[in-house]
Design an enzyme around this catalytic site. Sequence first.
Site, PDB file in Angstrom:
ATOM      1  N   THR A 211      -3.452  12.307  -9.395  1.00  0.00           N
ATOM      2  CA  THR A 211      -3.644  13.068  -7.993  1.00  0.00           C
ATOM      3  C   THR A 211      -4.203  14.506  -8.067  1.00  0.00           C
ATOM      4  O   THR A 211      -4.463  14.957  -7.000  1.00  0.00           O
ATOM      5  CB  THR A 211      -2.256  13.078  -7.339  1.00  0.00           C
ATOM      6  OG1 THR A 211      -1.063  13.560  -7.947  1.00  0.00           O
ATOM      7  CG2 THR A 211      -1.995  11.790  -6.795  1.00  0.00           C
TER       8      THR A 211
ATOM      9  N   ILE B 132      -2.676   4.248 -29.180  1.00  0.00           N
ATOM     10  CA  ILE B 132      -3.109   2.690 -29.483  1.00  0.00           C
ATOM     11  C   ILE B 132      -2.037   1.701 -29.430  1.00  0.00           C
ATOM     12  O   ILE B 132      -0.606   2.354 -29.108  1.00  0.00           O
ATOM     13  CB  ILE B 132      -3.440   2.496 -31.068  1.00  0.00           C
ATOM     14  CG1 ILE B 132      -2.318   3.107 -31.903  1.00  0.00           C
ATOM     15  CG2 ILE B 132      -4.825   3.543 -31.550  1.00  0.00           C
ATOM     16  CD1 ILE B 132      -2.341   2.963 -33.434  1.00  0.00           C
TER      17      ILE B 132
ATOM     18  N   GLN C  89      -1.939  19.274  -6.064  1.00  0.00           N
ATOM     19  CA  GLN C  89      -2.460  18.176  -5.878  1.00  0.00           C
ATOM     20  C   GLN C  89      -3.831  18.034  -4.800  1.00  0.00           C
ATOM     21  O   GLN C  89      -3.946  18.726  -4.114  1.00  0.00           O
ATOM     22  CB  GLN C  89      -1.548  17.289  -5.312  1.00  0.00           C
ATOM     23  CG  GLN C  89      -0.084  17.289  -5.842  1.00  0.00           C
ATOM     24  CD  GLN C  89      -0.108  16.501  -6.912  1.00  0.00           C
ATOM     25  OE1 GLN C  89      -1.022  16.036  -7.318  1.00  0.00           O
ATOM     26  NE2 GLN C  89       1.365  16.415  -7.535  1.00  0.00           N
TER      27      GLN C  89
ATOM     28  N   LYS D 174       3.889   8.529 -19.493  1.00  0.00           N
ATOM     29  CA  LYS D 174       2.477   8.379 -19.366  1.00  0.00           C
ATOM     30  C   LYS D 174       2.346   8.224 -20.904  1.00  0.00           C
ATOM     31  O   LYS D 174       0.883   8.934 -21.044  1.00  0.00           O
ATOM     32  CB  LYS D 174       1.894   9.790 -18.665  1.00  0.00           C
ATOM     33  CG  LYS D 174       2.300  10.074 -17.381  1.00  0.00           C
ATOM     34  CD  LYS D 174       1.274  11.045 -16.581  1.00  0.00           C
ATOM     35  CE  LYS D 174       1.508  11.343 -15.152  1.00  0.00           C
ATOM     36  NZ  LYS D 174       2.988  11.740 -15.003  1.00  0.00           N
TER      37      LYS D 174
END
Length: 243
Positions: free
Chosen positions: A131, A78, A199, A74
């Site tokens: 999620t 920059i 979730q 993930k």
Amino acid sequence: MIDHTKPLRCNPEVEKKNPIIIALDGKSLAEILPIVEKLCGTGCILKVNDLAFFEGMKIVSRLEPYGRVMLDFKCHDIPNTVSNTLNQLVKNKILPWAVTVHASGGIEMMKKAVETLRGYPTKVLAVTVLTSLNEESCGKVYSSNPTDQVKKLAEMAYVAGVDGLVCSPKEVSMLREISPELTLVTPGVRSPGASSDDQKRIDTPKSALENGATHIVMGRQILGAKDPVAEVKRVLKEELNIY
């Protein structure tokens, strides 16, 4: 100890038919290895996140004998920093099935990620709206509702040239209409009656695939089962009609 004298991974054709990605979260390498050794015959993709931060990128090499690996970094920084991070994979010849970046990092950041891995087999998957965010929390973070924000981020990711997107099952049909060729990975997938845990925007494996997902992420339901292999086979057979 891996016995390299015998094959562990299953036939590539079996891997292609299995859409399940196992989220190996919250466990140590010592806890994970016995599980993935048993799962290797099912063809599941192995997703690592927190484990990579403790074991390093070489966790990919440790797990690849058991199956394809999704390195769920993930990345969100920059463009140059993201490129430097992914370039370490290239330099060290660590090339997982896919890596993830946050679409909210912007078009230029995603473009840089794609450019860094161009010519290599690793997919760049852009994460849209997590999620764990519902309507209210998404509004606080993005000043938008989940559907509109996912669409906006997906359109940016498409322009950047990513290989696929990560989204909840609730938006996957919309994204499949935007692009029929992208890999679409959906976390937040649970069998009917299974706990939703933290979730919020969830759906069943069957519904997620019918709505256009190419891969579904399942973690605690599989890892928490008495027999993880039997649970994977049950989902494939009873819910997805994949034998």
